[in-house]
Design a protein around this motif. Structure first.
Motif, PDB file in Angstrom:
ATOM      1  N   ARG B  14       0.838  -1.195   0.000  1.00 30.54           N
ATOM      2  CA  ARG B  14       0.000   0.000   0.000  1.00 30.54           C
ATOM      3  C   ARG B  14       0.877   1.250   0.000  1.00 30.54           C
ATOM      4  N   PHE B  15       0.389   2.296  -0.657  1.00 27.71           N
ATOM      5  CA  PHE B  15       1.019   3.608  -0.578  1.00 27.71           C
ATOM      6  C   PHE B  15       0.060   4.492   0.184  1.00 27.71           C
ATOM      7  N   GLY B  16       0.399   4.815   1.406  1.00 29.28           N
ATOM      8  CA  GLY B  16      -0.517   5.605   2.220  1.00 29.28           C
ATOM      9  C   GLY B  16      -1.816   4.839   2.403  1.00 29.28           C
ATOM     10  N   HIS B  17      -2.919   5.451   1.989  1.00 26.36           N
ATOM     11  CA  HIS B  17      -4.205   4.793   2.167  1.00 26.36           C
ATOM     12  C   HIS B  17      -4.583   3.927   0.979  1.00 26.36           C
ATOM     13  N   LEU B  18      -3.767   4.027  -0.069  1.00 28.15           N
ATOM     14  CA  LEU B  18      -4.113   3.314  -1.299  1.00 28.15           C
ATOM     15  C   LEU B  18      -3.486   1.923  -1.290  1.00 28.15           C
ATOM     16  N   GLU B  19      -4.325   0.897  -1.229  1.00 33.93           N
ATOM     17  CA  GLU B  19      -3.794  -0.463  -1.285  1.00 33.93           C
ATOM     18  C   GLU B  19      -3.667  -0.862  -2.747  1.00 33.93           C
ATOM     19  N   VAL B  20      -2.421  -0.938  -3.219  1.00 33.22           N
ATOM     20  CA  VAL B  20      -2.175  -1.136  -4.646  1.00 33.22           C
ATOM     21  C   VAL B  20      -2.125  -2.622  -4.999  1.00 33.22           C
ATOM     22  N   LEU B  21      -1.507  -3.424  -4.138  1.00 33.12           N
ATOM     23  CA  LEU B  21      -1.453  -4.877  -4.357  1.00 33.12           C
ATOM     24  C   LEU B  21      -2.177  -5.550  -3.201  1.00 33.12           C
ATOM     25  N   GLY B  38      -2.977  -5.469 -17.744  1.00 34.15           N
ATOM     26  CA  GLY B  38      -3.852  -4.793 -16.798  1.00 34.15           C
ATOM     27  C   GLY B  38      -3.978  -3.333 -17.155  1.00 34.15           C
ATOM     28  N   ALA B  39      -5.070  -2.741 -16.712  1.00 34.16           N
ATOM     29  CA  ALA B  39      -5.298  -1.327 -16.997  1.00 34.16           C
ATOM     30  C   ALA B  39      -4.275  -0.478 -16.257  1.00 34.16           C
ATOM     31  N   SER B  40      -4.140   0.759 -16.662  1.00 32.28           N
ATOM     32  CA  SER B  40      -3.247   1.689 -15.985  1.00 32.28           C
ATOM     33  C   SER B  40      -3.674   1.827 -14.522  1.00 32.28           C
ATOM     34  N   GLY B  41      -2.698   1.714 -13.624  1.00 37.16           N
ATOM     35  CA  GLY B  41      -3.007   1.857 -12.212  1.00 37.16           C
ATOM     36  C   GLY B  41      -3.419   0.567 -11.529  1.00 37.16           C
ATOM     37  N   SER B  42      -3.396  -0.550 -12.277  1.00 36.94           N
ATOM     38  CA  SER B  42      -3.822  -1.816 -11.676  1.00 36.94           C
ATOM     39  C   SER B  42      -2.727  -2.437 -10.818  1.00 36.94           C
ATOM     40  N   GLY B  43      -1.524  -1.849 -10.823  1.00 37.48           N
ATOM     41  CA  GLY B  43      -0.469  -2.335  -9.940  1.00 37.48           C
ATOM     42  C   GLY B  43       0.596  -3.183 -10.613  1.00 37.48           C
ATOM     43  N   LYS B  44       0.641  -3.181 -11.935  1.00 42.07           N
ATOM     44  CA  LYS B  44       1.608  -4.027 -12.650  1.00 42.07           C
ATOM     45  C   LYS B  44       3.053  -3.640 -12.323  1.00 42.07           C
ATOM     46  N   SER B  45       3.342  -2.356 -12.447  1.00 43.21           N
ATOM     47  CA  SER B  45       4.722  -1.922 -12.175  1.00 43.21           C
ATOM     48  C   SER B  45       5.075  -2.164 -10.717  1.00 43.21           C
ATOM     49  N   THR B  46       4.159  -1.844  -9.841  1.00 40.90           N
ATOM     50  CA  THR B  46       4.425  -2.022  -8.419  1.00 40.90           C
ATOM     51  C   THR B  46       4.737  -3.486  -8.109  1.00 40.90           C
ATOM     52  N   PHE B  47       3.967  -4.391  -8.721  1.00 42.74           N
ATOM     53  CA  PHE B  47       4.218  -5.816  -8.488  1.00 42.74           C
ATOM     54  C   PHE B  47       5.611  -6.203  -8.973  1.00 42.74           C
ATOM     55  N   ASP B 175       9.410  -3.911 -17.684  1.00 44.35           N
ATOM     56  CA  ASP B 175       8.254  -3.070 -17.359  1.00 44.35           C
ATOM     57  C   ASP B 175       7.924  -2.184 -18.555  1.00 44.35           C
ATOM     58  N   GLU B 176       6.940  -2.598 -19.315  1.00 44.59           N
ATOM     59  CA  GLU B 176       6.510  -1.863 -20.509  1.00 44.59           C
ATOM     60  C   GLU B 176       7.703  -1.401 -21.346  1.00 44.59           C
ATOM     61  N   PRO B 177       8.487  -2.355 -21.833  1.00 45.54           N
ATOM     62  CA  PRO B 177       9.745  -1.991 -22.506  1.00 45.54           C
ATOM     63  C   PRO B 177       9.557  -1.235 -23.817  1.00 45.54           C
TER      64      PRO B 177
HETATM   65  N1  ATP Z   1       5.711   5.487  -5.053  1.00 46.04           N
HETATM   66  C1  ATP Z   1       4.366   5.610  -5.062  1.00 46.04           C
HETATM   67  N2  ATP Z   1       3.745   6.391  -4.151  1.00 46.04           N
HETATM   68  C2  ATP Z   1       2.407   6.540  -4.152  1.00 46.04           C
HETATM   69  N3  ATP Z   1       1.575   5.927  -5.006  1.00 46.04           N
HETATM   70  C3  ATP Z   1       2.125   5.119  -5.934  1.00 46.04           C
HETATM   71  C4  ATP Z   1       3.546   4.939  -6.018  1.00 46.04           C
HETATM   72  N4  ATP Z   1       3.805   4.105  -7.051  1.00 46.04           N
HETATM   73  C5  ATP Z   1       2.607   3.791  -7.573  1.00 46.04           C
HETATM   74  N5  ATP Z   1       1.585   4.397  -6.916  1.00 46.04           N
HETATM   75  C6  ATP Z   1       0.164   4.266  -7.212  1.00 46.04           C
HETATM   76  O1  ATP Z   1      -0.143   2.903  -7.238  1.00 46.04           O
HETATM   77  C7  ATP Z   1      -1.072   2.591  -8.246  1.00 46.04           C
HETATM   78  C8  ATP Z   1      -0.526   1.494  -9.130  1.00 46.04           C
HETATM   79  O2  ATP Z   1       0.594   1.986  -9.805  1.00 46.04           O
HETATM   80  P1  ATP Z   1       1.431   1.118 -10.834  1.00 46.04           P
HETATM   81  O3  ATP Z   1       2.500   1.996 -11.350  1.00 46.04           O
HETATM   82  O4  ATP Z   1       1.835  -0.151 -10.211  1.00 46.04           O
HETATM   83  O5  ATP Z   1       0.339   0.842 -11.961  1.00 46.04           O
HETATM   84  P2  ATP Z   1       0.558   0.205 -13.391  1.00 46.04           P
HETATM   85  O6  ATP Z   1      -0.386  -0.930 -13.476  1.00 46.04           O
HETATM   86  O7  ATP Z   1       1.980  -0.071 -13.643  1.00 46.04           O
HETATM   87  O8  ATP Z   1       0.041   1.367 -14.331  1.00 46.04           O
HETATM   88  P3  ATP Z   1       0.626   1.877 -15.743  1.00 46.04           P
HETATM   89  O9  ATP Z   1       0.038   1.002 -16.801  1.00 46.04           O
HETATM   90  O10 ATP Z   1       0.101   3.282 -15.832  1.00 46.04           O
HETATM   91  O11 ATP Z   1       2.105   1.819 -15.687  1.00 46.04           O
HETATM   92  C9  ATP Z   1      -1.341   3.888  -8.982  1.00 46.04           C
HETATM   93  O12 ATP Z   1      -2.553   4.414  -8.517  1.00 46.04           O
HETATM   94  C10 ATP Z   1      -0.198   4.776  -8.588  1.00 46.04           C
HETATM   95  O13 ATP Z   1      -0.605   6.109  -8.540  1.00 46.04           O
END
Ligand code: ATP
Ligand code: MG
Lengths: 241, 254
Positions: B14-21, B38-47, B175-177
């Motif tokens: 989670r980032f702050g209150h946002l649970e990303v994964l 996955g759609a933008s913001g679905s957490g792919k990069s974070t994973f 990551d999205e090369p």
């Molecule tokens: N360092 C961070 N601090 C705060 N929020 C973050 C951070 N990194 C990512 N997020 C948030 O986490 C969510 C998921 O981000 P992530 O980059 O994993 O998505 P993604 O699936 O890779 O999207 P995209 O296709 O746009 O690259 C987004 O809402 C993003 O704003």
């Protein structure tokens, strides 16, 4: 124009140049090491470290260098018994060391901020690439962050070096016989202030031109990646296309 | 079942209150090419970034070749117990970034030999020879002494792939090369990646290239809102989308 007088004045003033250069290079070297420490403390992310560094920068950037020189040379004399006890008196009694200390601390404050800014400007992606391949913090600092930050800092840092060369003239007020001190002495003997200060100014100017040129050369040498792309034999391009 | 090369279990972040994964599990077997969609913001990069600890997960397990990453409870949540272990594992997981992230002050060759020489401490001459072979493989042998700023995006990304390969990694993360590339340069990078897949490299690829996901990968994983929505072989996934969400995603990303 009295060329004979100008010439002899110039030569007399030149005898103060070694001390001027010694002060400037000493302050820039010591100041750089201190600045690295200041910058490292500032970017450490620890309040315990960045707080004192910030206070140091605030104090030395916020007060005139002249005041700092006076405070170190005359002010610390108040603590003579204490300094003697610690064996530091020979150091603080000597105008040369006091001037060097004041100049070093002053440039450390400014350079610390220049270095901090340069470190902050290193693209996050390049630091991330270093971490991602398993690079440790020290190696990353030495191989990636340092070299990129150095290139970023050079233009501002060369200004700081030039400021230091000029700032050494303040050492004259605590009786150090560098270029400006000798100039003032000559004026009190001859009352020809304009000619003498023109000569003194020209000496500083020459030193700073040399420094500017040297930094340009260094910048050029360090930044082949910012220059135009090297020309390739047309055949190679064609073969690749 | 053979031991997976890379194994992630119930990863939460989670980032702050946002649970990303919200608990993602994924095992990559040797030679598997997994496309993560996955759609933008679905957490792919974070994973992906959790897998090599560029982001520290709040919870979950990560293991490479059976070696689990040890975590301890720090002041601000969990952190790796041993930084050295993380650095060791990162040497075995190479990452290719969307924005290449080549080191701008080094030539292409210097970029490629940096990790082998200065991180893995292998003999320089050997690394240079290998680097030249890798640059030839990705088709930019003649650019070895160029700086990144003097290359096209496609050439930079191929240099970044050569840099990743030079680590001799067991797993490669992408990551999205191709997302930062002009359309006419996407092909040259995808060709190189396809070649790596054919060689049997283990790859996790976050991508919007449906063609690559369908034709090259052995498995497709679809993330939605921080969870694995569905996954399976591309033929099944694209033939008959198992969930309505994935169906809609495929519709809009044709
Ligand atoms: N360092 C961070 N601090 C705060 N929020 C973050 C951070 N990194 C990512 N997020 C948030 O986490 C969510 C998921 O981000 P992530 O980059 O994993 O998505 P993604 O699936 O890779 O999207 P995209 O296709 O746009 O690259 C987004 O809402 C993003 O704003
Ligand atoms: Mg992303």
């Amino acid at each position: 124009m009295d060329f004979a007088f100008l010439g002899s004045t110039w030569l007399t003033l030149l005898s103060g140049l070694p001390l001027t250069l010694k002060l400037a290079s000493g302050a820039v070297s010591c100041g750089f090491v201190l600045a690295l420490a200041v910058a490292a403390m500032r970017v450490s992310g620890s309040r315990l470290l960045s707080g004192p560094a910030q206070a140091f920068v605030f104090a030395f950037r916020g007060t005139p260098l002249l005041v700092q020189v006076f405070l170190i040379y005359y002010g610390l004399g108040q603590f003579r018994p204490f300094l003697q006890e610690w064996g530091l008196w020979p150091f603080f009694r000597d105008a040369y060391w006091c001037a060097l200390l004041a100049l070093s601390l002053n440039t450390a404050a400014y350079s610390g901020e220049i270095i901090r800014g340069a470190i902050g400007s290193v693209p996050a992606g390049q630091i991330e690439a270093a971490r991602a391949c398993g690079m440790g913090r020290l190696t990353a600092a030495r191989r990636i962050i340092g070299p990129i930050a150095l290139r970023q800092a050079l233009p501002a840092y060369s200004n700081e070096i030039i400021s230091m060369v000029k700032a050494t003239s303040l050492a004259s007020i605590i009786t150090l016989m560098e270029v400006t001190f000798i100039a003032q002495k000559l004026i009190s003997q001859t009352f020809r202030a304009v000619e003498i200060f023109v000569c003194a100014g020209s000496i500083y100017l020459l030193v700073n031109v040399a420094i500017t040129r040297a930094v340009w050369a260094l910048e050029w040498w360090l930044s082949p990646h910012l220059r135009a792309r090297p020309r390739e034999p047309a055949a190679l391009e064609a073969a690749h296309a | 079942m053979p031991e997976p090369v890379l194994s992630a279990g119930a990863i939460r972040k989670r980032f702050g209150h946002l649970e990303v994964l919200k608990g993602i599990s994924l095992d990559a077997g040797a030679g598997e090419v997994i496309s993560i969609l996955g759609a933008s913001g679905s957490g792919k990069s974070t994973f992906l970034r959790c897998l090599n600890l560029l982001e520290v997960p709040d919870d979950g397990r990560i293991a490479l070749g059976g070696e689990a990453i040890a975590f301890k409870q720090g002041r601000r949540g969990p952190e790796p117990a041993d930084r050295r272990q993380v650095q060791r594992l990162r040497q075995r997981i190479a990452m290719v970034f969307q924005s290449f992230n080549l080191w701008s002050h080094m030539t292409v060759l210097q970029n490629v030999i940096e990790a082998p020489v200065h991180v893995q401490k292998r003999p320089r001459a050997e690394c240079v020879a290998e680097a030249e072979a890798l640059l030839a493989k990705v088709g930019i042998a003649d650019k070895r002494d160029h700086y990144p700023a003097h290359l096209s995006g496609g050439q930079q990304q191929r240099a970044a792939i050569a840099r990743a390969l030079a680590q001799k990694p067991e797993v490669m993360l992408f990551d999205e090369p191709t997302s930062a590339l002009d359309p006419e340069l996407v092909g040259e990078v995808l060709r190189v990646m396809r070649q790596l897949a054919d060689e049997g490299r283990t790859m996790l690829v976050v991508t919007h290239e449906m063609g690559f996901a369908r034709d090259v990968s052995s498995r497709v994983v679809f993330l939605d809102g921080g969870r694995v929505d569905c996954s399976g072989p591309p033929a099944e996934m694209f033939g008959a989308p198992p969930t309505e969400r994935f169906g809609r995603f495929v519709q809009t990303h044709r």
